[in-house]
Design an enzyme around this catalytic site. Structure first.
Site, PDB file in Angstrom:
ATOM      1  CG  ASP A 191      -4.159  -5.127  -5.139  1.00 50.35           C
ATOM      2  OD1 ASP A 191      -4.583  -4.077  -5.654  1.00 50.35           O
ATOM      3  OD2 ASP A 191      -4.640  -5.605  -4.095  1.00 50.35           O
ATOM      4  CE1 TYR A 216     -11.284   1.965  -1.249  1.00 47.43           C
ATOM      5  CE2 TYR A 216     -12.775   0.430  -2.332  1.00 47.43           C
ATOM      6  CZ  TYR A 216     -11.796   0.680  -1.402  1.00 47.43           C
ATOM      7  OH  TYR A 216     -11.315  -0.341  -0.626  1.00 47.43           O
ATOM      8  CE  LYS A 217      -7.026   1.810  -1.912  1.00 47.18           C
ATOM      9  NZ  LYS A 217      -7.210   2.277  -0.526  1.00 47.18           N
ATOM     10  NE  ARG A 366      -2.502   4.876   4.150  1.00 50.84           N
ATOM     11  CZ  ARG A 366      -3.270   3.995   3.527  1.00 50.84           C
ATOM     12  NH1 ARG A 366      -2.729   3.045   2.760  1.00 50.84           N
ATOM     13  NH2 ARG A 366      -4.586   4.047   3.619  1.00 50.84           N
TER      14      ARG A 366
END
Lengths: 405, 405
Positions: A191, A216-217, A366
């Site tokens: 992944d 989308y990151k 994060r």
């Protein structure tokens, strides 16, 4: 000294990406956006491209547009493979979500393995959707999931891991882990959601069998943009998809009632693919490959290293602990800080301090600078705002919402 | 006489939708677009809405937008249910493709049925993707697919049909067929792809158990826009999805490694949903429900009846046969004409005559006026161009491409 304003200014003066900032929209100059690993910013070219697609392609060509759109999942997949995955043509598709793609590939791998191999190996720290899907696939095909040390044995059909851990940010060695899987006769599935566009990936060279990932990151393709999947050349013809659809049929428009899989990876297409979303992915590939993922990686490492240094100075005294690796090469695009009040702090940062960073259980904040947008001065200002918010204690009033993907 | 220009002019003068044409883009005034059942035209509001979403939501809110986006699959599903499906809230989701949604629901239905019920009943004329998925689900769960007369017996778990046949255009009686399925203890699943937005649908009143459908045809949501699914209230908690994903988890952001399904239909969400696509669906719902599906249906019946009348006069002498019902109430939004050269004729129409109509095996030309765009004069002009092209024989030079969804 690392906390001096001039230190950040000097770093920015040497920053190789400073003159390419206009590639990404930056609407609010006062916002410190440190959540590029959740949702990448909007590329300037994407807004124009999507508007042109809607008005000039869909609006004018109407159904005739399918003459070219029909090939986009494969064509953009090939472009993604060549530019960012180290994958030769004919192995990558852009379609569906990571969850659906992982389901298709894990199911296919387990279904194709001999009866004595029914184990999927993963880690207890895997991203939730991955864990759910792997468990479901194992149950559906009479297998099981195994985690932990010593998991790799001769009964393993598939090893499924994330290249970059969504919490710790740890970067795994894809080639070495793939070789370990192969050594016991298992297939390796990766992944790449937290690495593609941020950390260099080289699937063919690493001998990877299967991969999925999100756009989308770090590919900046927008919320819920279509994901991708990779199946190694030569393997795809041995696999069948659990979700046979007309776009994966050998002769789609013969419209026969019997399913005959298309040759190669194309069989893993299912329903009608989302065209606007695929074009946004294509724009994201242009953006990242135009700048160069190596350039972005090296800027990201410098930015996160600076962030860690500042955290040591300003945040450690306030109860923060650096929970990601201190070795930038072993850390993906984000830094993780542990703090017992991480959820309230994250909410307070968004609501009162103009800093966007997200949070993951149990106590992890994060922080992911976006190399094309975030300057060293921004990193300094972001950490300073975190310090001031936490030192003031005012974040205790913030309501954690936590619905941030 | 029906072929007189004045006849069409008179019909247009009485046409209730003439002053609402601006709701849909019409880029080329000379194009006669009769393929609304493949890809609906662009609603004027959709272009603006998508541009605003990209620039003002994604571009500015960045990841904070998820605070509202996260609910869109359910919220837009509820709106679709209320406006166009006759479905109370909490039963409809907008997400994924028809293929993936059909897979999830058919799998769930078969997996939940007792051991003695392992048969899925459908028709040999079903849309290809539906046939592939139903066959795959049956194989995966130790069942079988049965077609034809007398198929409905006590061993049937699921009956899966299309409300409107993609080729013949036949409209089935959903309530009556659902009751037949229930009479043998089976669940009823309906594919509404060719009816939603064109033919009134009333799922709750008909006692339907499961449904899926497409949004890029009569809902005008754009190529590959996300599809929808419906699960009857009370049934969803008895079903489990084969593709468990984080958006279908009871507590998504707890991010535990064990899957616990959300209550109700939400469990059938899987990966991160495509937000821009869902907003395009929402615009399509606005468009269709704003005008009223009953108004659109009645206009469509008048337009297709006129088309059949013209075909009798102008096309029957050239070898065409009306292959859909002559009773407008038993016909969906499209008329089907059989002709041995249908493929070449369709290609010739697009390439040389400015008429877009598509084709389905073996010899079927499909013609679907778009009630908000197509005038009676357009229908007359379209049939006239078909007549002239076929009479000239020039279509034999056209290369059929046929890649039209």
């Amino acid at each position: 000294m690392v906390t001096d304003e001039q230190y950040a200014v000097a770093l920015d003066a040497a920053h190789p990406l400073a003159d390419q900032r206009a590639l990404l929209m930056r609407a609010d100059p006062d916002l410190i956006y440190l959540d590029g690993n959740s949702l990448g910013p909007l590329p300037a070219a994407t807004a124009d491209r999507l508007a042109a697609f809607v008005s000039d392609e869909w609006g004018v060509q109407l159904v005739r547009g399918w003459q070219t759109w029909v090939d986009l999942p494969v064509e953009v997949g090939d472009r993604l493979g060549a530019a960012l995955l180290g994958a030769a043509a004919g192995q990558v598709l852009v379609t569906d979500s990571v969850t659906v793609n992982l389901y298709k590939l894990a199911w296919a791998a387990l279904a194709a393995s001999p009866p004595g191999r029914r184990v999927i190996v993963t880690t207890s720290q895997e991203f939730p959707t991955d864990a759910y899907v792997l468990q479901a696939v194992a149950e559906q095909l009479g297998g099981s999931v195994r985690v932990g040390e010593g998991a790799l044995r001769e009964d393993v059909a598939l090893v499924s891991r994330s290249h970059v851990d969504y919490r710790s940010g740890e970067v795994l060695d894809v080639a070495a882990r793939t070789a370990e899987a192969h050594a016991v006769g298992a297939l390796a599935l990766w992944d790449l959601s937290h690495s593609v566009g941020s950390v260099p990936v080289d699937l063919d060279a690493a001998g990877v069998d299967l991969a999925v990932g999100c756009t989308y990151k770090y590919l900046c393709a927008g919320p819920g943009a279509p994901a991708f999947l990779y199946v190694r050349q030569g393997l795809s013809d041995e696999l069948r998809t659990p979700i046979p659809g007309w776009f994966g049929h050998r002769d789609q428009f013969a419209m026969t009632s019997d399913y005959v899989p298309a040759a190669g990876v194309t069989r893993f297409l299912a329903g009608t693919p989302p065209i606007a979303g695929i074009l946004a992915v294509d724009s994201g590939i242009d953006l990242v490959s135009g700048v160069g993922v190596d350039v972005l990686r090296s800027a990201s490492m410098a930015l996160t290293t600076f962030l860690v240094d500042l955290a040591d100075e300003w945040l450690a005294p306030l109860g923060f602990r650096v929970a990601s690796s201190r070795d930038a090469s072993r850390r993906g695009g984000h830094v993780v800080l542990a703090h017992q009040d991480a959820y309230s702090i994250s909410a307070g940062l968004i609501q009162d301090a103009g800093v966007v960073a997200d949070v993951r259980p149990p106590d992890l904040l994060r922080l992911a600078p976006v190399p094309l947008v975030t300057s060293f001065a921004d990193v300094r200002e972001g950490v300073r705002r975190i310090r001031d918010l936490v030192a003031s204690g005012s974040y205790h009033d913030a309501r954690p919402r936590g619905r941030v993907t």
